[in-house]
Motif scaffolding. Structure first.
Motif: not given
Length: 260
Positions: A82-85, A135-138, A142-144
């Protein structure tokens, strides 16, 4: 492709091997390979150098990402893709604005950021040595996506040096990953961005495939070896390499700004 002496090809292969290892551990391998290509084939247009570099880099980052995942590195592939996209989109946007941005202005800004990062890492010995909390939440995901994806992707599109290192730092800080997990995630993101850039360069005919193939093989070996090393040695080792790479980034940018 121009005629390139065998000794030059061998030196470039060694540079590709070392760049793959550095990039897999903490990012920044392009700072070694790209100057090596510029020096090794100085009379080739810059677009061909950049395209060939991407053809080599995608093999190393892809191999490192595969090794991390196959060896069980704690990485969320869905979040990484997702971050890659988002990074692919960001790099495209950044490339569109590249012509209107002066690197002479950007280099001092990036050096300040890198020095601040170096001070932070040195003053926080525990930074990235272990995952911080659950684990990181939504919200953090989203920030990442915004920072590591769109933001750093855009930086890669219009400037580029140290993108992998910035990804590792951003993922560690925002998603609260340890440095090994951040490096693994960064390799997946880098593979996505390299793919988009490579397709563009290849369509334009700006890849020297005859040179890229042997360099890519060496970069793959370096990338997979670097991933093995990071997993075996742990976050403390990655932190040490991170400090060295950040210092190298600052020195390289300072040289480009005031000496070259």
């Amino acid at each position: 492709m121009p005629d390139i002496p065998l000794t030059t090809v061998l030196v470039l292969c060694l540079a590709a091997l070392a760049a793959g290892w550095i990039d897999a551990v903490v990012g920044g391998g392009g700072l070694l390979l790209l100057p090596a290509l510029l020096l090794g084939v100085p009379h080739v247009p810059a677009a061909h150098i950049l395209g060939t570099n991407k053809a080599v880099a995608i093999v190393g980052t892809g191999g490192a990402a595969f090794t991390y995942v196959r060896k069980g590195a704690p990485v969320n592939v869905r979040i990484a893709v997702g971050i890659g996209g988002a990074a692919l989109l960001g790099s495209t946007i950044g490339a569109l604005f590249a012509a209107g941005i002066s690197s002479d202005v950007l280099r001092p800004m990036i050096m300040v950021v890198l020095l601040a990062v170096l001070a932070f890492v040195m003053l926080r010995p525990a930074f990235g040595t272990q995952a911080a909390g659950p684990a990181a939440g939504r919200g953090r995901v989203a920030a990442a996506i915004l920072l590591a994806g769109l933001g750093i992707g855009a930086y890669d599109g219009f400037f580029g040096p140290g993108t992998g290192t910035f990804l590792v730092l951003a993922l560690t800080a925002v998603l609260r990953l340890d440095l090994v997990s951040a490096s693994a995630t960064a390799k997946i993101v880098n593979t996505c961005t390299n793919l988009g850039a490579l397709v563009t360069f290849a369509v334009q005919g700006n890849v020297m495939w005859g040179l890229a193939l042997p360099l890519a093989a060496c970069n793959l070996i370096g990338g997979m070896t670097g991933a093995h090393t990071a997993l075996k040695r742990g976050s403390g080792f990655v932190r040490t390499v991170l400090v060295v790479v950040v210092l190298g980034l600052v020195a390289k940018l300072a040289y480009d700004q005031w000496v070259a």
